[in-house]
Design a protein around this motif. Sequence first.
Motif, PDB file in Angstrom:
ATOM      1  N   ALA A  69       0.842  -1.195   0.000  1.00 41.71           N
ATOM      2  CA  ALA A  69       0.000   0.000   0.000  1.00 41.71           C
ATOM      3  C   ALA A  69       0.875   1.240   0.000  1.00 41.71           C
ATOM      4  O   ALA A  69       2.005   1.220   0.488  1.00 41.71           O
ATOM      5  CB  ALA A  69      -0.902  -0.015   1.221  1.00 41.71           C
ATOM      6  N   ASP A  70       0.323   2.326  -0.546  1.00 38.08           N
ATOM      7  CA  ASP A  70       1.052   3.589  -0.604  1.00 38.08           C
ATOM      8  C   ASP A  70       0.865   4.429   0.662  1.00 38.08           C
ATOM      9  O   ASP A  70       1.659   5.315   0.939  1.00 38.08           O
ATOM     10  CB  ASP A  70       0.608   4.404  -1.823  1.00 38.08           C
ATOM     11  N   ASP A  74      -4.009   4.409   5.224  1.00 37.16           N
ATOM     12  CA  ASP A  74      -5.443   4.198   4.995  1.00 37.16           C
ATOM     13  C   ASP A  74      -5.683   3.079   3.987  1.00 37.16           C
ATOM     14  O   ASP A  74      -6.578   2.250   4.163  1.00 37.16           O
ATOM     15  CB  ASP A  74      -6.114   5.486   4.502  1.00 37.16           C
ATOM     16  N   GLU A  75      -4.883   3.075   2.928  1.00 34.44           N
ATOM     17  CA  GLU A  75      -5.008   2.021   1.919  1.00 34.44           C
ATOM     18  C   GLU A  75      -4.675   0.667   2.539  1.00 34.44           C
ATOM     19  O   GLU A  75      -5.368  -0.323   2.297  1.00 34.44           O
ATOM     20  CB  GLU A  75      -4.090   2.307   0.728  1.00 34.44           C
ATOM     21  N   ARG A 109      -7.596  -0.509   4.614  1.00 29.88           N
ATOM     22  CA  ARG A 109      -8.679  -1.036   3.770  1.00 29.88           C
ATOM     23  C   ARG A 109      -8.344  -2.431   3.271  1.00 29.88           C
ATOM     24  O   ARG A 109      -9.203  -3.317   3.277  1.00 29.88           O
ATOM     25  CB  ARG A 109      -8.923  -0.096   2.586  1.00 29.88           C
ATOM     26  N   LYS A 110      -7.111  -2.634   2.841  1.00 31.95           N
ATOM     27  CA  LYS A 110      -6.716  -3.949   2.330  1.00 31.95           C
ATOM     28  C   LYS A 110      -6.764  -5.008   3.430  1.00 31.95           C
ATOM     29  O   LYS A 110      -7.238  -6.123   3.205  1.00 31.95           O
ATOM     30  CB  LYS A 110      -5.326  -3.886   1.704  1.00 31.95           C
TER      31      LYS A 110
END
Length: 70
Positions: free
Chosen positions: A47-48, A51-52, A55-56
């Motif tokens: 993830a970057d 938050d991403e 979510r993942k």
Amino acid sequence: MNSMMTRPASTAPSAGLYSDMEEEDNQEGPERDETDTFYQLVRPLMADDPDELSRKLAEINRRSSQGSGR
């Protein structure tokens, strides 16, 4: 004693033969199937931003709980 069954000490493999072969293999790096398996496991977590990643992880958790019958 059969002379064909004996081996002169000078032709015995050296103690480092296996480790030499292993070192040579290690220098070539990981084999393709090893890296493919690693990335199949890790890629969903790449993830970057935080938050991403959250979510993942939530999606992976949701999928795993659906499959386990919980």
